[in-house]
Design a protein around this motif. Structure first.
Motif, PDB file in Angstrom:
ATOM      1  N   PRO A   1       0.806  -1.240   0.000  1.00 49.46           N
ATOM      2  CA  PRO A   1       0.000   0.000   0.000  1.00 49.46           C
ATOM      3  C   PRO A   1       0.830   1.277   0.000  1.00 49.46           C
ATOM      4  CG  PRO A   1      -0.949  -1.609   1.495  1.00 49.46           C
ATOM      5  CD  PRO A   1       0.348  -2.190   1.032  1.00 49.46           C
ATOM      6  N   ASP A   2       1.929   1.307   0.757  1.00 51.38           N
ATOM      7  CA  ASP A   2       2.745   2.521   0.809  1.00 51.38           C
ATOM      8  C   ASP A   2       3.397   2.807  -0.543  1.00 51.38           C
ATOM      9  OD1 ASP A   2       2.101   2.882   3.458  1.00 51.38           O
ATOM     10  OD2 ASP A   2       3.905   1.881   4.217  1.00 51.38           O
ATOM     11  N   ALA A   3       3.943   1.760  -1.176  1.00 52.32           N
ATOM     12  CA  ALA A   3       4.578   1.944  -2.481  1.00 52.32           C
ATOM     13  C   ALA A   3       3.548   2.338  -3.535  1.00 52.32           C
ATOM     14  CB  ALA A   3       5.298   0.664  -2.895  1.00 52.32           C
ATOM     15  N   GLU A   4       2.366   1.738  -3.449  1.00 49.13           N
ATOM     16  CA  GLU A   4       1.324   2.073  -4.421  1.00 49.13           C
ATOM     17  C   GLU A   4       0.867   3.523  -4.258  1.00 49.13           C
ATOM     18  OE1 GLU A   4      -2.158  -0.445  -6.476  1.00 49.13           O
ATOM     19  OE2 GLU A   4      -2.247  -0.387  -4.289  1.00 49.13           O
ATOM     20  N   ARG A   5       0.763   3.983  -3.019  1.00 39.76           N
ATOM     21  CA  ARG A   5       0.386   5.375  -2.792  1.00 39.76           C
ATOM     22  C   ARG A   5       1.460   6.318  -3.342  1.00 39.76           C
ATOM     23  NH1 ARG A   5      -2.946   8.434   0.548  1.00 39.76           N
ATOM     24  NH2 ARG A   5      -4.338   6.661   0.243  1.00 39.76           N
ATOM     25  N   GLU A   6       2.720   5.948  -3.149  1.00 35.57           N
ATOM     26  CA  GLU A   6       3.813   6.767  -3.676  1.00 35.57           C
ATOM     27  C   GLU A   6       3.742   6.856  -5.195  1.00 35.57           C
ATOM     28  OE1 GLU A   6       8.723   6.903  -3.564  1.00 35.57           O
ATOM     29  OE2 GLU A   6       7.618   5.556  -2.219  1.00 35.57           O
ATOM     30  N   LEU A   7       3.399   5.735  -5.841  1.00 36.71           N
ATOM     31  CA  LEU A   7       3.256   5.740  -7.296  1.00 36.71           C
ATOM     32  C   LEU A   7       2.091   6.628  -7.732  1.00 36.71           C
ATOM     33  CD1 LEU A   7       3.833   1.965  -8.142  1.00 36.71           C
ATOM     34  CD2 LEU A   7       5.264   3.880  -8.857  1.00 36.71           C
ATOM     35  N   LEU A   8       0.988   6.543  -7.011  1.00 38.25           N
ATOM     36  CA  LEU A   8      -0.183   7.339  -7.365  1.00 38.25           C
ATOM     37  C   LEU A   8       0.096   8.833  -7.224  1.00 38.25           C
ATOM     38  CD1 LEU A   8      -2.989   5.215  -5.664  1.00 38.25           C
ATOM     39  CD2 LEU A   8      -2.505   5.390  -8.110  1.00 38.25           C
ATOM     40  N   ILE A   9       0.921   9.188  -6.259  1.00 42.35           N
ATOM     41  CA  ILE A   9       1.237  10.599  -6.039  1.00 42.35           C
ATOM     42  C   ILE A   9       2.222  11.114  -7.084  1.00 42.35           C
ATOM     43  CG2 ILE A   9       2.357  12.218  -4.455  1.00 42.35           C
ATOM     44  CD1 ILE A   9       1.231  10.538  -2.150  1.00 42.35           C
ATOM     45  N   SER A  10       3.264  10.319  -7.353  1.00 39.11           N
ATOM     46  CA  SER A  10       4.355  10.797  -8.213  1.00 39.11           C
ATOM     47  C   SER A  10       4.120  10.545  -9.692  1.00 39.11           C
ATOM     48  CB  SER A  10       5.671  10.144  -7.791  1.00 39.11           C
ATOM     49  OG  SER A  10       5.592   8.732  -7.931  1.00 39.11           O
ATOM     50  N   GLY A  11       3.207   9.636 -10.034  1.00 33.88           N
ATOM     51  CA  GLY A  11       2.944   9.353 -11.440  1.00 33.88           C
ATOM     52  C   GLY A  11       3.879   8.289 -12.001  1.00 33.88           C
ATOM     53  N   ASP A  12       3.831   8.129 -13.308  1.00 37.35           N
ATOM     54  CA  ASP A  12       4.598   7.096 -14.000  1.00 37.35           C
ATOM     55  C   ASP A  12       6.096   7.354 -13.843  1.00 37.35           C
ATOM     56  OD1 ASP A  12       5.636   5.187 -15.694  1.00 37.35           O
ATOM     57  OD2 ASP A  12       4.149   5.518 -17.267  1.00 37.35           O
ATOM     58  N   ARG A  13       6.799   6.404 -13.253  1.00 39.97           N
ATOM     59  CA  ARG A  13       8.235   6.577 -13.014  1.00 39.97           C
ATOM     60  C   ARG A  13       9.081   6.363 -14.265  1.00 39.97           C
ATOM     61  NH1 ARG A  13       9.925   6.838  -7.550  1.00 39.97           N
ATOM     62  NH2 ARG A  13       8.130   7.573  -6.362  1.00 39.97           N
ATOM     63  N   ARG A  14       8.504   5.824 -15.323  1.00 37.82           N
ATOM     64  CA  ARG A  14       9.304   5.552 -16.519  1.00 37.82           C
ATOM     65  C   ARG A  14       9.868   6.817 -17.147  1.00 37.82           C
ATOM     66  NH1 ARG A  14       5.138   1.764 -19.706  1.00 37.82           N
ATOM     67  NH2 ARG A  14       3.749   3.330 -18.800  1.00 37.82           N
ATOM     68  N   ILE A  15       9.192   7.934 -16.946  1.00 35.83           N
ATOM     69  CA  ILE A  15       9.696   9.178 -17.531  1.00 35.83           C
ATOM     70  C   ILE A  15      10.989   9.626 -16.864  1.00 35.83           C
ATOM     71  CG2 ILE A  15       7.391   9.923 -18.211  1.00 35.83           C
ATOM     72  CD1 ILE A  15       7.361  11.783 -15.809  1.00 35.83           C
ATOM     73  N   ARG A  16      11.323   9.048 -15.712  1.00 34.43           N
ATOM     74  CA  ARG A  16      12.552   9.415 -15.014  1.00 34.43           C
ATOM     75  C   ARG A  16      13.758   8.597 -15.473  1.00 34.43           C
ATOM     76  NH1 ARG A  16      10.822  10.080  -8.619  1.00 34.43           N
ATOM     77  NH2 ARG A  16       8.863  11.217  -8.948  1.00 34.43           N
ATOM     78  N   ILE A  17      13.524   7.535 -16.221  1.00 35.24           N
ATOM     79  CA  ILE A  17      14.631   6.653 -16.599  1.00 35.24           C
ATOM     80  C   ILE A  17      15.723   7.395 -17.375  1.00 35.24           C
ATOM     81  CG2 ILE A  17      15.248   4.637 -17.997  1.00 35.24           C
ATOM     82  CD1 ILE A  17      12.626   3.355 -17.173  1.00 35.24           C
ATOM     83  N   PRO A  18      15.392   8.265 -18.347  1.00 35.34           N
ATOM     84  CA  PRO A  18      16.465   8.966 -19.071  1.00 35.34           C
ATOM     85  C   PRO A  18      17.320   9.861 -18.180  1.00 35.34           C
ATOM     86  CG  PRO A  18      14.403   9.082 -20.299  1.00 35.34           C
ATOM     87  CD  PRO A  18      14.069   8.536 -18.948  1.00 35.34           C
ATOM     88  N   THR A  19      16.822  10.215 -17.004  1.00 35.52           N
ATOM     89  CA  THR A  19      17.582  11.104 -16.116  1.00 35.52           C
ATOM     90  C   THR A  19      18.491  10.340 -15.162  1.00 35.52           C
ATOM     91  OG1 THR A  19      15.872  11.149 -14.383  1.00 35.52           O
ATOM     92  CG2 THR A  19      15.645  12.711 -16.199  1.00 35.52           C
ATOM     93  N   LEU A  20      18.434   9.005 -15.185  1.00 33.03           N
ATOM     94  CA  LEU A  20      19.279   8.225 -14.286  1.00 33.03           C
ATOM     95  C   LEU A  20      20.752   8.400 -14.650  1.00 33.03           C
ATOM     96  CD1 LEU A  20      17.301   4.846 -14.038  1.00 33.03           C
ATOM     97  CD2 LEU A  20      17.513   6.599 -12.270  1.00 33.03           C
TER      98      LEU A  20
END
Length: 302
Positions: free
Chosen positions: A186-205
Motif C-alpha cells: 500500500p505505501d509503495a502504491e500510494r507513492e506511485l499514485l502521487i508521483s505518477g509514472d516513473r518511466r519518464i525518469r529513466i532517461p535522467t538516471l
C-alpha cells in the motif's frame, strides 16, 4: 582489524552495486528483493524470466537496469506474427555494391527485453536459443558474436491468458532465475499514485557503471569463494529435492533438481554474496536465491 587489498576492492564493488540498486529503487518502487535478484542474475552471467500480470513494472525494470548500468538496451515486443529475422537481423542486397549487407537485429544489444515472449510462436521463441546459450548467432552461414555483457530479460504473461504459448523446456533451460514482481504494498502504491509514472525518469538516471565495469564485476562474482562445506549443503539440497519428488512432499516438484540446477544455484549464490559484501558464500546466500532458481526448475517440470 587490517583490511586486505582484495577485501577493500570487494567493499568498493559492493558499494557501487548498492548505489545501482538505490537508483533502480527510484524507478521500480517497493520491489527491493526482485531488483536484487535481477542484479544478481546479471552478475552471475545468467538470464532472467519474469512471469506476472501486465502493468506491474516488468519492462520498466529491464529498461531501468540497462540505464543504471550504462548498457545498450533494446526491447523486442513478441507477437504472434513476429519472425526470427525480426529478432536476429537480415541480409539485404545492396544494388550499389552488388553484395548482401547484414542489418543487425535488436538481439545485438547488451540488455535485451523479450517482452511477452510467450505470445510468439515456438519458431520465433527458438531464435533466442543460440544467443542465450552461446552468446552468438548464426545467420546465413556466418557466426556473429553478441556484445559482452549480454543479458536477456524475458517477460511472460500467465499461461492461462488468451494468446499465450507455453515456453518449451529448451527455452526455459536458458534462464538462470524466474521471479515475480507482484502487486506493490500500500505505501509503495500510494507513492506511485502521487508521483505518477516513473518511466519518464529513466532517461535522467546517472549510469553507475559501463560495460567494461560490469564485466569486471562478473569476474569478481566468479571469484567468490565457495567452501567444500557449502558444496556439501548444495548437494544435500539436491538430494532432498529428489527424495521429496518421489514422496510428493514438495509441492510442484515432480522430479528432483538436476546437477545443472546445482550449478545455477552456486552461481546465483556467489552473486548474492557479492551484493552482501562477502568474499565467500554462506548458507543464507543459498536460501536467498533458491526460490528463484528452483522456481524455474518447477516451471520446467510442469
Amino acid at each position: 582489524m587490517t583490511v586486505r587489498p582484495a577485501d577493500t576492492q570487494l567493499v568498493s564493488v559492493t558499494d557501487r552495486l548498492n548505489v545501482a540498486l538505490g537508483e533502480l529503487g527510484l524507478i521500480v518502487v517497493g520491489k527491493q528483493a526482485p531488483l536484487k535478484l535481477a542484479l544478481a542474475c546479471l552478475l552471475a552471467r545468467g538470464h532472467l524470466l519474469i512471469e506476472d500480470i501486465p502493468g506491474v513494472g516488468k519492462s520498466t525494470l529491464a529498461q531501468a537496469l540497462a540505464s543504471t548500468l550504462g548498457l545498450q538496451y533494446a526491447r523486442i515486443q513478441f507477437t504472434s506474427d513476429l519472425l526470427p529475422a525480426d529478432v536476429l537481423g537480415v541480409s539485404i542486397f545492396d544494388p550499389v555494391s552488388h553484395v548482401f549487407r547484414f542489418h543487425a537485429g535488436p538481439i545485438f544489444h547488451a540488455v535485451v527485453l523479450a517482452d511477452e515472449i510467450n505470445r510468439a510462436p515456438p519458431k520465433t521463441q527458438s531464435a533466442l536459443l543460440e544467443a542465450m546459450e552461446e552468446r552468438q548467432v548464426s545467420i546465413d552461414g556466418q557466426t556473429r558474436p553478441l556484445p559482452a555483457p549480454f543479458f536477456v530479460i524475458a517477460t511472460q504473461n500467465p499461461a492461462e491468458q488468451i494468446g499465450a504459448y507455453p515456453l518449451p523446456e529448451s527455452q526455459l533451460d536458458r534462464f538462470l532465475m524466474a521471479i515475480e514482481l507482484g502487486y506493490p504494498d500500500p505505501d509503495a502504491e500510494r507513492e506511485l499514485l502521487i508521483s505518477g509514472d516513473r518511466r519518464i525518469r529513466i532517461p535522467t538516471l546517472a549510469p553507475c557503471a559501463d560495460a567494461a565495469t560490469l564485466l569486471a564485476w562478473q569476474d569478481e562474482t566468479a571469484a567468490v569463494h565457495v567452501a567444500p562445506a557449502l558444496l556439501d549443503y548444495v548437494q544435500a539440497l539436491l538430494a532432498a529435492s529428489r527424495s521429496s519428488s518421489e514422496t510428493g512432499s514438495l509441492q510442484g516438484l515432480h522430479r528432483g533438481l538436476s546437477p545443472r540446477a546445482g550449478l545455477l544455484l552456486v552461481a546465483a549464490a556467489r552473486a548474492w554474496a557479492l551484493l552482501e559484501g562477502r568474499p565467500m558464500v554462506l548458507p543464507e546466500d543459498i536460501h536467498a536465491v533458491f526460490p528463484a532458481v528452483a522456481g524455474l526448475v518447477v516451471q520446467l517440470m510442469q
